[in-house]
Design a protein around this motif. Structure first.
Motif, mmCIF file in Angstrom:
data_model
loop_
_atom_site.group_PDB
_atom_site.id
_atom_site.type_symbol
_atom_site.label_atom_id
_atom_site.label_comp_id
_atom_site.label_asym_id
_atom_site.label_seq_id
_atom_site.Cartn_x
_atom_site.Cartn_y
_atom_site.Cartn_z
ATOM 1 N N VAL A 71 0.856 -1.180 0.000
ATOM 2 C CA VAL A 71 0.000 0.000 0.000
ATOM 3 C C VAL A 71 0.892 1.231 0.000
ATOM 4 O O VAL A 71 1.728 1.399 0.895
ATOM 5 N N LEU A 72 0.724 2.067 -1.019
ATOM 6 C CA LEU A 72 1.518 3.300 -1.139
ATOM 7 C C LEU A 72 0.689 4.501 -0.749
ATOM 8 O O LEU A 72 -0.511 4.569 -1.021
ATOM 9 N N HIS A 73 1.366 5.447 -0.114
ATOM 10 C CA HIS A 73 0.715 6.713 0.217
ATOM 11 C C HIS A 73 1.777 7.797 0.171
ATOM 12 O O HIS A 73 2.810 7.672 0.818
ATOM 13 N N ASN A 74 1.527 8.848 -0.610
ATOM 14 C CA ASN A 74 2.494 9.949 -0.716
ATOM 15 C C ASN A 74 3.923 9.478 -0.950
ATOM 16 O O ASN A 74 4.860 10.006 -0.339
ATOM 17 N N GLY A 75 4.087 8.492 -1.811
ATOM 18 C CA GLY A 75 5.425 8.060 -2.180
ATOM 19 C C GLY A 75 6.137 7.191 -1.166
ATOM 20 O O GLY A 75 7.324 6.928 -1.306
ATOM 21 N N ARG A 76 5.384 6.760 -0.139
ATOM 22 C CA ARG A 76 5.973 5.862 0.861
ATOM 23 C C ARG A 76 5.144 4.591 0.957
ATOM 24 O O ARG A 76 3.930 4.621 0.754
ATOM 25 N N LEU A 77 5.822 3.498 1.341
ATOM 26 C CA LEU A 77 5.109 2.251 1.563
ATOM 27 C C LEU A 77 4.488 2.298 2.951
ATOM 28 O O LEU A 77 5.176 2.515 3.942
#
Ligand code: ADP
Ligand code: ADP
Length: 227
Positions: free
Chosen positions: A208-214
């Motif tokens: 799951v990615l969010h704002n370029g982070r895992l």
């Protein structure tokens, strides 16, 4: 095995990925899921070098993609996009054979190979091989896109929102198809979607990615069970 090592991608005023570390195992159907703009496509494209990371590296079986011949790399990495981008003036057979033509296969080898793959995706070659893209439904066009990507027998398939434009019935059929093909062909697949239901349905494991982070990496059960 695919390894993403500390992948950062900086655009002018936008950090698309921040130090992403991830391993995708051989033969895994691995799903990258997250909202629009979270960096999924950027991460996927580092594998076939449509995107070059600002820092970090991608390894396929221990070898950095940056060190590989680009033609060789893309030959071994199938690529399927949301719009299958078939050439409108070419038949299904010709569209599906583009990759093999480029590789110098001769006609006598190409025809049976493509017919076999059309059958695998439930398109009867007798009915479909000579059609033009305008005579295909959205789901049928995506099947042809999948055949084109599979033609040269890639060890890795990258799929970027391949079913997002399809109606719910066609989407469900293509999801079942991809599960079946993945079983049968034993290829590694990295599949991008913004649709959590689709991710949970398809994934062996997912990130799951969010704002370029895992945010999370694991099996669908593990992701669902997380707080
Ligand atoms: P997703 O696939 O999850 O929708 P993307 O990887 O397409 O996300 O985009 C991640 C972020 O990087 C977004 O903020 C997007 O606007 C930005 N971005 C993507 N490609 C480019 C580009 N070629 N130039 C500038 N910014 C980009
Ligand atoms: P465009 O700007 O036309 O969308 P891109 O610069 O994204 O094209 O990519 C160039 C071309 O290379 C595209 O037609 C794309 O489909 C193709 N391509 C990219 N990756 C692969 C791959 N792994 N295998 C085969 N073709 C690829």
């Amino acid at each position: 095995m695919i390894e993403f090592k500390a992948i950062t991608k900086q655009y002018a005023d936008d950090t698309a990925l921040q130090a992403v570390n991830l391993r995708v195992n051989s033969r895994e159907l691995f799903v990258l899921v997250g909202p629009s703009g979270s960096g999924k496509t950027t991460l996927l494209k580092t594998v076939n070098r449509l995107v070059v990371p600002t820092s970090g590296q991608v390894l396929i079986d221990g070898e950095s993609v940056a060190d590989q011949d680009l033609q060789q790399l893309r030959r071994h990495v199938g690529y399927v996009l949301q719009s299958s981008a078939l050439f409108p003036n070419m038949t299904v057979m010709q569209n599906a054979a583009v990759q093999l033509e480029a590789l110098g296969w001769d006609k006598a080898q190409i025809k049976p190979r493509i017919e076999h793959l059309l059958q695998l995706v439930d398109l009867d070659p007798k009915l479909y091989a000579q059609r033009k893209p305008a005579q295909l439904s959205g789901g049928e066009a995506q099947r042809v896109g999948i055949v084109r990507a599979l033609a040269a027998d890639p060890k890795l398939m990258l799929m970027d929102e391949p079913f997002s434009a399809l109606d719910p019935v066609a989407k469900r059929q293509l999801q079942n198809l991809i599960l079946r093909l993945h079983q049968k062909l034993a290829t590694t697949i990295i599949f991008v979607t913004h649709d959590m239901q689709e991710a949970l349905r398809l994934a062996d494991r997912m990130a799951v990615l969010h704002n370029g982070r895992l945010q999370q990496v694991g099996t669908p059960q593990a992701v669902l069970a997380a707080p």
